[in-house]
Design an enzyme around this catalytic site. Structure first.
Site, PDB file in Angstrom:
ATOM      1  N   CYS A 109      61.004   7.983  24.406  1.00 21.67           N
ATOM      2  CA  CYS A 109      62.177   7.687  25.224  1.00 21.67           C
ATOM      3  C   CYS A 109      62.262   8.808  26.242  1.00 21.67           C
ATOM      4  O   CYS A 109      62.635   9.926  25.901  1.00 21.67           O
ATOM      5  CB  CYS A 109      63.441   7.645  24.362  1.00 21.67           C
ATOM      6  SG  CYS A 109      64.953   7.539  25.350  1.00 21.67           S
ATOM      7  N   CYS A 112      66.198   9.920  27.106  1.00 24.68           N
ATOM      8  CA  CYS A 112      67.007  10.646  26.105  1.00 24.68           C
ATOM      9  C   CYS A 112      66.167  10.796  24.840  1.00 24.68           C
ATOM     10  O   CYS A 112      65.209  11.561  24.861  1.00 24.68           O
ATOM     11  CB  CYS A 112      68.367   9.998  25.865  1.00 24.68           C
ATOM     12  SG  CYS A 112      68.405   8.215  25.634  1.00 24.68           S
ATOM     13  N   SER A 113      66.489  10.098  23.775  1.00 21.13           N
ATOM     14  CA  SER A 113      65.686  10.245  22.560  1.00 21.13           C
ATOM     15  C   SER A 113      65.827   9.005  21.686  1.00 21.13           C
ATOM     16  O   SER A 113      65.852   9.115  20.466  1.00 21.13           O
ATOM     17  CB  SER A 113      66.107  11.487  21.789  1.00 21.13           C
ATOM     18  OG  SER A 113      67.502  11.463  21.588  1.00 21.13           O
ATOM     19  N   CYS A 114      65.900   7.826  22.303  1.00 20.37           N
ATOM     20  CA  CYS A 114      66.048   6.584  21.559  1.00 20.37           C
ATOM     21  C   CYS A 114      64.909   6.444  20.547  1.00 20.37           C
ATOM     22  O   CYS A 114      63.744   6.722  20.874  1.00 20.37           O
ATOM     23  CB  CYS A 114      66.046   5.385  22.509  1.00 20.37           C
ATOM     24  SG  CYS A 114      67.444   5.413  23.646  1.00 20.37           S
TER      25      CYS A 114
END
Lengths: 201, 222
Positions: A109, A112-114
């Protein structure tokens, strides 16, 4: 050192920076009635103990053993994974992508950090960090080499950037010489990184 | 917004700091921070895209240096402030200065929070509820818009040509949700881009692919 136990807001002197801010915020929100400490405890315990890559490993092992399930998983990852009870926040919509001799998949991602929490748990620090997010879309093969994986040029790399509500999970290839193993034994072979795509089995 | 969070394709970040063990909180305050962010999302209220947008608005320096969960807490504190549930002085001291309307902002119970986390959020609308502008196999171009608000189009695909591989259904639109402008449902597509299209002559291997899910309004026909 003075230790005034009557003061509700005394802080451990070594507690500083982020730790102090978080503690102040929790105390404030509890004092205001906006949060219950036991709700925080419950959600932390759930993510530390009940989710994690062992869930995803069960999905993978079942797909290796059951061709009908595998076909369903690749066609409708959401329904197949939810049918095993692995559902919830950050796993509402799932697409499972299969590694083959021709194609190697890897997830990221960049914004962000999905990450698919119900099947893989919370993401490792490097997955959330700048280096992985910046580089894996531009030079996936160099990144994979840092993980010890040198792919032949004949194997196409597909990088899946999680930019919407769909979360991705890699279905790794079954390791050779595992025909005699049970589904549970196979699940024990499946690593987190193999389902991110930074490792093969 | 064209912020530091939009990292895809940037140079200069060095090797990956690989850790092979499964995720563990390293500090107890990270546990508490994680739990607080989940526990107040419903009653503040805020959703993931609003939380992401607050993180994107951190200074570039803070974005790259703060602990991940410290960024989460900073964003949540800002959302609580926007909702007028806390003020700066309270955040600085941890001491309550004013009461809030708990009828409209009730604390969630442990059971309700867990069951909400296990059910997940509701992002989707019926597939036939919105027009679908692009068929599978269509060549599309990503609009080169550079909005100041939250968006889910990374810079590295703007203006680039790709192919629609699949339709994902109708979803709420992140840009609209983060801006507090409603859910603005629209189709979401799986679009593939060749590495050569994205990285030109500096590509690592030209026929590798990069795939993204992109909303209808991010795309234009060729």
């Amino acid at each position: 050192m003075q230790d005034n136990l009557s003061d509700d807001h005394h802080h451990d002197p070594i507690e500083e920076g982020a730790a102090l801010r978080v503690r102040a915020l929790e105390e404030l929100l509890i004092a205001k009635g906006l949060v219950k400490a036991e709700a925080i405890d419950a959600v932390v315990e759930y993510y530390e103990k009940e989710t994690g890559p062992r869930n995803g490993a069960q999905v993978v092992a079942r797909a290796w053993c059951d061709p009908d399930f595998k076909a369903w998983l690749l066609k409708d990852g959401t329904a197949a994974i939810h049918s095993m009870g692995f559902k919830g926040y950050q796993g509402e919509h799932m697409r499972v992508v299969e590694n083959t001799n021709d194609t190697h998949n890897i997830i990221v991602c960049t914004l962000c950090s999905c990450y698919p929490w119900p099947v893989l748990g919370l993401p490792p620090a490097w997955y959330k960090g700048a280096a992985y997010r910046a580089r894996v879309v531009r030079e996936p093969r160099a990144v994979l080499a840092e993980f010890g994986l040198d792919l032949p040029a004949s194997q196409k790399v597909r990088v899946w950037d999680s930019t919407a509500e769909i979360r991705f999970m890699v279905l790794p290839q079954r390791p050779p010489n595992t025909g005699n193993l049970s589904q549970a034994e196979l699940a024990d072979l499946v690593t987190r990184d193999s389902m991110i795509g930074t490792a093969v089995l | 917004m064209d912020g530091i969070h939009d990292l895809g394709g940037m140079h200069g970040f060095g090797p990956i700091p690989i850790e092979s063990q499964d995720y563990r909180f390293k500090h107890d305050w990270q546990r508490r921070a994680f739990g607080i962010v989940q526990a107040v999302a419903g009653n503040t209220p805020y959703v993931a895209d609003q939380h992401r947008y607050k993180i994107e608005q951190l200074s570039a320096t803070d974005y790259l240096t703060l602990d991940y969960f410290e960024k989460w807490i900073t964003a949540t504190s800002a959302l609580l402030k926007d909702a007028r549930l806390v003020n700066d002085q309270e955040l600085a001291t941890g001491q309550k200065e004013f009461d809030v309307d708990l009828v409209n902002h009730p604390a969630v119970s442990a059971d309700d929070l867990l069951s909400a986390m296990k059910i997940g959020a509701d992002y989707q609308f019926p597939t036939n509820s919105q027009p679908q502008g692009f068929a599978i196999g269509t060549r599309v171009r990503v609009r080169s818009d550079s909005p100041q608000g939250h968006t889910r189009v990374p810079r590295y695909v703007r203006g680039k040509f790709g192919t629609v591989l699949a339709t994902e259904g109708v979803f709420q639109h992140a840009d609209s949700v983060a801006a507090g402008q409603g859910r603005n449902p629209q189709h979401c597509y799986l679009v593939s881009f060749s590495a050569a299209e994205l990285w030109g002559s500096s590509v690592e291997q030209a026929d590798d692919d990069i795939l993204l899910n992109l909303a209808e309004s991010y795309l234009e026909p060729m």
